[in-house]
Motif scaffolding. Structure first.
Motif, PDB file in Angstrom:
ATOM      1  N   UNK A 194       0.815  -1.374  -0.111  1.00 14.63           N
ATOM      2  CA  UNK A 194      -0.198   0.045   0.169  1.00 14.63           C
ATOM      3  C   UNK A 194       0.852   1.218  -0.016  1.00 14.63           C
ATOM      4  N   UNK A 195       2.085   1.412  -0.734  1.00 11.36           N
ATOM      5  CA  UNK A 195       2.698   2.360  -0.835  1.00 11.36           C
ATOM      6  C   UNK A 195       2.130   3.575  -1.589  1.00 11.36           C
ATOM      7  N   UNK A 196       2.736   4.569  -1.306  1.00 10.98           N
ATOM      8  CA  UNK A 196       2.360   5.695  -1.845  1.00 10.98           C
ATOM      9  C   UNK A 196       3.606   5.708  -2.967  1.00 10.98           C
ATOM     10  N   UNK A 197       3.105   6.102  -4.200  1.00  3.78           N
ATOM     11  CA  UNK A 197       4.034   6.086  -5.497  1.00  3.78           C
ATOM     12  C   UNK A 197       5.383   6.976  -5.149  1.00  3.78           C
ATOM     13  N   UNK A 198       5.015   8.193  -4.525  1.00  4.63           N
ATOM     14  CA  UNK A 198       6.026   8.986  -4.113  1.00  4.63           C
ATOM     15  C   UNK A 198       7.358   8.672  -3.354  1.00  4.63           C
ATOM     16  N   UNK A 199       6.953   7.443  -2.755  1.00  4.43           N
ATOM     17  CA  UNK A 199       8.196   6.992  -1.943  1.00  4.43           C
ATOM     18  C   UNK A 199       9.654   6.321  -3.014  1.00  4.43           C
ATOM     19  N   UNK A 200       9.188   6.005  -4.151  1.00  8.20           N
ATOM     20  CA  UNK A 200      10.277   5.875  -5.015  1.00  8.20           C
ATOM     21  C   UNK A 200      10.913   4.634  -4.997  1.00  8.20           C
ATOM     22  N   UNK A 201      11.492   4.147  -6.053  1.00  7.54           N
ATOM     23  CA  UNK A 201      12.151   2.572  -6.255  1.00  7.54           C
ATOM     24  C   UNK A 201      13.545   3.064  -6.766  1.00  7.54           C
ATOM     25  N   UNK A 202      14.346   2.507  -5.811  1.00 10.90           N
ATOM     26  CA  UNK A 202      15.891   2.849  -5.950  1.00 10.90           C
ATOM     27  C   UNK A 202      16.412   2.069  -7.288  1.00 10.90           C
ATOM     28  N   UNK A 203      17.237   2.382  -8.096  1.00  7.86           N
ATOM     29  CA  UNK A 203      17.718   1.625  -9.249  1.00  7.86           C
ATOM     30  C   UNK A 203      19.056   2.087  -9.441  1.00  7.86           C
ATOM     31  N   UNK A 204      19.986   0.976  -9.594  1.00  6.14           N
ATOM     32  CA  UNK A 204      21.433   1.188  -9.761  1.00  6.14           C
ATOM     33  C   UNK A 204      21.593   0.153 -11.180  1.00  6.14           C
ATOM     34  N   UNK A 205      23.058   0.320 -11.470  1.00  4.84           N
ATOM     35  CA  UNK A 205      23.409  -0.778 -12.606  1.00  4.84           C
ATOM     36  C   UNK A 205      24.923  -0.695 -12.453  1.00  4.84           C
ATOM     37  N   UNK A 206      25.475  -1.920 -13.198  1.00  2.44           N
ATOM     38  CA  UNK A 206      27.021  -2.110 -13.220  1.00  2.44           C
ATOM     39  C   UNK A 206      27.289  -1.573 -14.680  1.00  2.44           C
ATOM     40  N   UNK A 207      28.339  -1.478 -14.957  1.00  3.69           N
ATOM     41  CA  UNK A 207      28.628  -0.742 -16.375  1.00  3.69           C
ATOM     42  C   UNK A 207      28.576  -1.451 -17.512  1.00  3.69           C
ATOM     43  N   UNK A 208      28.131  -2.514 -17.589  1.00  5.88           N
ATOM     44  CA  UNK A 208      27.906  -3.494 -18.766  1.00  5.88           C
ATOM     45  C   UNK A 208      27.034  -3.061 -19.953  1.00  5.88           C
ATOM     46  N   UNK A 209      26.256  -1.981 -19.780  1.00  6.54           N
ATOM     47  CA  UNK A 209      25.370  -1.562 -20.671  1.00  6.54           C
ATOM     48  C   UNK A 209      25.667   0.047 -20.906  1.00  6.54           C
ATOM     49  N   UNK A 210      26.695   0.212 -21.675  1.00  8.52           N
ATOM     50  CA  UNK A 210      27.338   1.727 -22.090  1.00  8.52           C
ATOM     51  C   UNK A 210      26.292   2.367 -22.875  1.00  8.52           C
ATOM     52  N   UNK A 211      25.546   1.582 -23.858  1.00  7.22           N
ATOM     53  CA  UNK A 211      24.419   2.273 -24.391  1.00  7.22           C
ATOM     54  C   UNK A 211      23.179   2.622 -23.653  1.00  7.22           C
ATOM     55  N   UNK A 212      23.061   2.108 -22.511  1.00  2.34           N
ATOM     56  CA  UNK A 212      22.032   2.483 -21.634  1.00  2.34           C
ATOM     57  C   UNK A 212      20.526   1.936 -22.097  1.00  2.34           C
ATOM     58  N   UNK A 213      20.698   1.030 -22.903  1.00  7.02           N
ATOM     59  CA  UNK A 213      19.302   0.706 -23.682  1.00  7.02           C
ATOM     60  C   UNK A 213      18.555  -0.184 -22.669  1.00  7.02           C
ATOM     61  N   UNK A 214      19.102  -0.907 -21.757  1.00  5.92           N
ATOM     62  CA  UNK A 214      18.713  -2.025 -20.886  1.00  5.92           C
ATOM     63  C   UNK A 214      18.129  -1.137 -19.660  1.00  5.92           C
ATOM     64  N   UNK A 215      19.224  -0.355 -18.851  1.00  7.35           N
ATOM     65  CA  UNK A 215      18.841   0.523 -17.769  1.00  7.35           C
ATOM     66  C   UNK A 215      17.805   1.485 -18.253  1.00  7.35           C
TER      67      UNK A 215
END
Length: 712
Positions: free
Chosen positions: A88-109
């Protein structure tokens, strides 16, 4: 495997828009009810435009074995929509997202960020960061969840997603994976991609990295006291850091210098592809590395950290022999949740490889130093992959060992149950009336192990405990509570995090840098480090297989079971099958060899790569007969599981044929796609199908056997 016909979508938003069902939903398709492996999803990547013929993201994943950016977006959307409903989260709380360097094009991230936003949540973007920083920052900021885009130690042509839940940063358990899988398979990407990007993009990178530095260097987390004997010890240590061209590039070396290491050399610091030219994956299964093995004809010639350690070792040999200088290596994987230590031995001119068992045993001494008289015995949680001797060694030292299935999620589960136990004890001490029989019954069910765990159920139970406690009550959690270890280098020790609101909370995530600092802190105290006498430990792999052929009670499962029991009978060993409710697809045998000797053999599909392993564990003196058993089972698996439709298996056979017909060859003279050369040769070596010789790569007896049985 499950045959289902999908008829509806979960998301109310999508249901309203769905006038015609997508193709996937109108046909019966066999697919696994659980899409995830040991830790999230990982597959070889393909852009959706490269999938021929054009199919849905789910079909590309299930039928062709590729992870597309569309599937990544679906996966993120499905998980975030679940969090919004469950918590029952308020959408404003947000989702943390990070990545490693394997996708330099950033298509997947970029696709993952879009999936979060289309579900209605804000994306708190950290960028390229170590995996442990995602749950750390999530708890710090009280976000609704965390997603890490990575394939961990896997080759650079693969990617994936790891999930962290808001509840104590736990990873999903199989029941949670199944629920998410069902939701993903019922979604129509054509509808999802038309949804508005309702959530915001928020840049949290700077504050997250500051938090990571602060957390890592805090004495209660690093175990390094300011102006201590440890820091003086570090000044006389040469440290080679190998972040595997991954998330710790630049960052680990900086933190080690701040911790007191004056001489830090960074290799693989972002100048190449992730997990290439170094990293922990190539060290698995090795206890020592000779100087010969680091030469051109050896298996570690391309491992930059290994070669640098030998170079520095010879340069400083006189001081190293006197004991006035030490030479260590800190080796990580691309997303930085694993750590191996390398030690240069000057008198033998070799490297000692310390994996998860070794470093955890060193760290265990500190737990006993933390322990007060009032504390219970510290727990030592390790997985079935560990050396059998390490459990006996920690028990002798005064810790309480407990074994789990493969995966640091199970170690996290043990930590969570231990923390809940502490809270319950405090409540009962305050008033027995507070803790009702109903609650006590629920607690017994949660910890019994008879039912598969559920993150949301654990969260609901702790929420009930919150309501029973007095406002502002804090349960004192001793740092000596527990230590968790996977031989692959995922070690977990309790940390303390000061949240954004100022409250301090215990955290427990797989954290390669924390494990390194804790290991070095123990050794830097100037006391001879604890080391246990290792037993025999080996895993025999075969890659590029049809995993579904080895599942609980399948024909091949039964065949392997009968073969192992017959081999044990021939050897005069008493054998029994041990069941792990959390991993029913693992076939685990315990052997009693007499005179208090024991051994283990277990067969398990990898949850992170397309391979299966025959795992062997015993005393060194019993290694011979156990290896013979293991070899027989491996050949049985190779005969039955290799995927004849796999391009990678076809390439395996091509290389083996060349070496069989033409003899040893230099890797550059092998006829194969140069883009696949590194990965292919690494996998052939790990399978023991080829090895190094002075004349070049050569086919082994095992390789000849595979070639013969597949040509006949």
């Amino acid at each position: 495997m499950l045959s289902v016909c999908i008829r509806k979508l979960y998301s109310p938003t999508v249901q309203k828009s769905n006038k015609t069902a997508p193709p996937l939903m109108n046909k019966k398709i066999k697919f696994p009810i659980r899409l995830q492996g040991t830790d999230g999803i990982r597959r070889e990547i393909r852009h959706s435009k490269e999938i021929v013929p054009a199919v849905s993201p789910q079909e590309a994943f299930l039928e062709q074995g590729f992870l597309t950016e569309e599937f990544m977006e679906l996966y993120a959307y499905a998980q975030v929509s679940l969090w919004l409903e469950k918590n029952n989260c308020a959408p404003g709380r947000g989702v943390v997202v990070g990545w490693d360097p394997r996708d330099p094009s950033q298509i997947f991230t970029r696709a993952v960020v879009q999936g979060i936003r289309r579900a209605g949540a804000s994306a708190c973007i950290l960028g390229i960061v170590p995996t442990p920083l995602v749950p750390l920052y999530m708890v710090y900021a009280e976000a609704m969840g965390g997603l890490m885009v990575t394939a961990s130690h896997n080759p650079p042509d693969q990617n994936g997603i790891k999930i962290f839940n808001a509840y104590r940063g736990l990873k999903p358990f199989p029941l949670n994976d199944e629920e998410l899988s069902r939701r993903i398979l019922e979604l129509d990407y054509k509808i999802i991609r038309k949804l508005p990007l309702a959530g915001r993009k928020l840049d949290h990178r700077k504050s997250a990295l500051e938090l990571f530095r602060r957390f890592s260097l805090a004495p209660e987390n690093s175990w390094i006291a300011p102006d201590s004997v440890q820091q003086n010890f570090f000044k006389n240590t040469l440290l080679v850091v190998d972040p595997a061209n991954g998330s710790l590039s630049g960052l680990a070396a900086e933190i080690f210098r701040t911790a007191g290491f004056s001489n830090v050399y960074e290799l693989n610091g972002g100048e190449g592809e992730v997990n290439s030219g170094g990293g922990v994956a190539d060290l698995e299964g090795w206890k020592t590395i000779s100087s010969q093995q680091a030469k051109r004809s050896g298996p570690f010639f391309s491992h930059k950290a290994v070669r640098k350690l030998f170079e520095l070792g010879r340069k400083h040999k006189a001081r190293l022999l006197k004991g006035t200088l030490r030479l260590w290596g800190a080796v990580f994987d691309a997303d930085a949740d694993r750590f191996y230590k390398l030690e240069y031995c000057a008198d033998r001119d070799c490297l000692h490889v310390l994996g998860g068992d070794d470093t955890a045993f060193i760290q265990s001494r500190k737990l006993l130093a933390f322990k007060s008289h009032a504390d219970t015995l510290p727990f030592f949680f390790n997985t079935v992959e560990s050396d059998l001797n390490v459990s006996a060694a920690v028990e002798k030292r005064g810790l309480c060992p407990q074994m789990t299935a493969v995966g640091d999620k199970w170690i996290q589960h043990k930590f969570a149950l231990s923390l809940i136990e502490k809270r319950i004890l405090k409540l009962k001490q305050e008033s027995k009336k507070i803790f009702s029989p109903t609650l006590d019954k629920e607690w017994k069910r949660l910890r019994s192990g008879k039912e598969l765990p559920d993150v949301y159920r654990l969260q609901a139970f702790e929420n009930r405990l919150d309501r029973l406690e007095q406002p502002g009550t804090q349960v004192c959690i001793p740092p000596s509570l527990a230590l968790g270890s996977e031989e692959t280098g995922h070690n977990i020790t309790l940390g303390t995090l000061v949240k954004k609101n100022g409250t301090a909370v215990p955290v427990f995530f797989g954290n390669g840098l924390k494990s390194a600092l804790n290991t070095f802190a123990c050794e830097g105290e100037g006391i001879a480090p604890w080391k246990f006498r290792p037993g025999f430990k080996k895993t025999l792999y075969t890659y590029h297989i049809k995993k579904e052929l080895f599942s609980q009670n399948s024909p091949l499962w039964r065949k392997v079971k009968a073969e192992v029991l017959q081999l044990a009978k021939t050897l005069g060993w008493d054998a029994k099958i041990k069941k792990f409710p959390e991993d029913t697809e693992m076939l685990y045998f315990e052997f009693s060899l007499g005179a208090h000797r024991r051994a283990a053999l277990f067969v398990r599909n990898s949850g992170t790569e397309n391979k299966i392993g025959v795992n062997l564990r015993c005393a060194s003196s019993d290694a011979g007969p156990l290896q013979q058993c293991g070899e027989r089972i491996l050949r049985l698996l190779m005969e039955n599981m290799k995927d004849s439709k796999s391009d990678w298996f076809a390439l395996e056979l091509s290389v083996l044929k060349q070496l069989f017909k033409e003899g040893p060859k230099n890797e550059q003279t092998l006829d194969m796609d140069s883009g696949k050369r590194g990965r292919m040769l690494s996998e052939l070596l790990k399978q023991g199908l080829i090895d190094h010789s002075p004349k070049g790569l050569r086919i082994t007896t095992r390789g000849k056997y595979l070639l013969t049985c597949k040509q006949s």
